[in-house]
Design an enzyme around this catalytic site. Structure first.
Site, PDB file in Angstrom:
ATOM      1  CE  LYS A  56      45.402  14.059  -7.779  1.00 45.15           C
ATOM      2  NZ  LYS A  56      44.778  13.253  -8.428  1.00 45.15           N
ATOM      3  CE  LYS A  90      48.259  12.798 -10.277  1.00 43.34           C
ATOM      4  NZ  LYS A  90      47.639  11.832  -9.726  1.00 43.34           N
TER       5      LYS A  90
HETATM    6  C1  PBG Z   1      42.866  10.287  -9.706  1.00 41.23           C
HETATM    7  C2  PBG Z   1      44.314  10.699  -9.765  1.00 41.23           C
HETATM    8  C3  PBG Z   1      44.901  11.237 -11.043  1.00 41.23           C
HETATM    9  C4  PBG Z   1      46.079  10.824 -11.152  1.00 41.23           C
HETATM   10  C5  PBG Z   1      45.934   9.628 -10.465  1.00 41.23           C
HETATM   11  N1  PBG Z   1      44.990   9.786  -9.772  1.00 41.23           N
HETATM   12  C6  PBG Z   1      43.431  11.977 -12.409  1.00 41.23           C
HETATM   13  C7  PBG Z   1      43.343  13.675 -12.009  1.00 41.23           C
HETATM   14  O1  PBG Z   1      43.596  13.669 -10.575  1.00 41.23           O
HETATM   15  O2  PBG Z   1      41.921  13.674 -12.553  1.00 41.23           O
HETATM   16  C8  PBG Z   1      46.913  11.302 -12.456  1.00 41.23           C
HETATM   17  C9  PBG Z   1      47.981   9.804 -12.907  1.00 41.23           C
HETATM   18  C10 PBG Z   1      48.675  10.798 -14.083  1.00 41.23           C
HETATM   19  O3  PBG Z   1      48.789  11.637 -14.914  1.00 41.23           O
HETATM   20  O4  PBG Z   1      49.647   9.164 -14.539  1.00 41.23           O
HETATM   21  N2  PBG Z   1      42.756  10.846  -8.372  1.00 41.23           N
END
Ligand code: PBG
Length: 328
Positions: free
Chosen positions: A198, A251
């Protein structure tokens, strides 16, 4: 004139029937996880930067799920919008067994026992600091203390009926700790979809608006990955696999297809890719202006995520794309 060509690849493209017979990548509703936002209020509230997406009331969620299931979607991910007065510095509400997510899980499971329910594990929607972990007075994000809370959160979700727990927090060691907590709690059948790679991405902006979960201070670079790195993703993949993850996620998706492909080659586990809020917003914005054919570009993009090696795609387009694929 006739070129002296033995090979003419175009022969394999000459009709719709040949093209579908030769197609290497398939995209269908079975590949999607549909992320949805839910809140405790009575109305469905539009999310400005994600046209078509809303913070759904519980009733609105039921209607949306009805349509999604009808379109063939078999897996959904639920994200909560929590009111500020329930947020604190240690994310206590994240493991409240009577909280919004456990309540919604029970209701949805009751109605659609076959639907796979994915829940996010991280503190940001519940944290007064807007971080995925607990913030120390000096601004550091505390790893091990956070993991302890994440385990409680995962347990509360499993108890309420979650099928797949998806830790998105990027703390070290959380997959193994959550696996142990689930197993000790008797939830050996609950899966872990690890947010393995991520990235600290600017594409999450609209999601943070949706949940009102933006960090109040600093950024997420000490836990989310540097967009410049791919070897590090392989390292994370090895750890998550060793710690007992059932599936690995990359992601965002679009800007990280090389990472999807690298993980596909490096692991035997199913790979998921998350087409995030900023990707969705870009397609919507261009389509609204008439600059792109939304349906065509979205299906092309989703196909390319599958081609790169993703088994599973998390997408805000899951319902629409399922309908488009079915030709309706
Ligand atoms: C939070 C989380 C995020 C997303 C999914 N879970 C945001 C972040 O890490 O700030 C992002 C999903 C998206 O942008 O569609 N842990």
């Amino acid at each position: 004139m006739t070129l002296d060509l033995r090979e003419r690849p175009r022969r394999n493209r000459k009709s719709a029937a040949i093209r579908s017979a030769c197609r290497e990548t398939h995209l269908g509703p079975e590949h999607f996880i549909y992320p949805l936002f839910v809140h405790g209020g009575d109305d469905d509230i539009p999310i400005t930067s994600m046209p078509g997406c809303r913070r759904l009331s519980v009733r609105g969620l039921m209607t949306e799920l009805e349509e999604a299931v009808d379109a063939g979607v078999g897996m959904v991910a639920l994200f909560p919008k929590i009111p500020d007065d329930l947020k604190d510095s240690v994310g206590t509400e994240s493991h409240n067994p009577k909280g919004l997510i456990p309540d919604v899980l029970k209701r949805v499971k009751d109605r659609w026992p076959e639907l796979m329910l994915v829940t996010d594990v991280a503190l940001d929607p519940y944290s007064s600091d807007g971080h995925d972990g607990i913030v120390a007075p000096d601004g550091r994000i505390l790893n091990d203390e956070t993991v302890e809370v994440l385990c409680k959160q995962a347990l509360a979700q499993a108890e309420a009926g979650a099928d797949i727990i998806a830790p998105s927090d990027m703390m070290d060691g959380r997959v193994g700790a959550i696996r142990d907590a689930l197993d000790d709690g008797g939830f050996t059948g609950v899966s872990i979809l690890a947010y393995t790679a991520k990235y600290a991405s600017a594409f999450y902006g609209p999601f943070r608006e949706a949940l009102d979960s933006a960090p109040r201070g600093g950024d997420k670079k000490t836990y989310q990955m540097d967009p410049a790195n791919v070897r590090e993703a392989l390292r994370e993949a090895g750890l998550d696999e060793d710690e007992g993850a059932d599936m690995l996620m990359v992601k965002p998706a679009m800007a990280y297809l090389d990472v999807v492909s690298a993980l596909r080659d490096a692991s035997t586990l199913p790979i998921a890719a998350y087409q995030v809020s900023g990707e969705y917003a870009m397609f919507k914005a261009a389509a609204e202006r008439g600059w792109l054919d939304e349906r065509a570009v979205v299906l092309e993009m989703l196909t390319s995520i599958r081609r790169a090696g993703a088994d599973i795609i998390l997408s805000y387009y899951a319902k629409d794309a399922s309908r488009w694929i079915a030709g309706s």
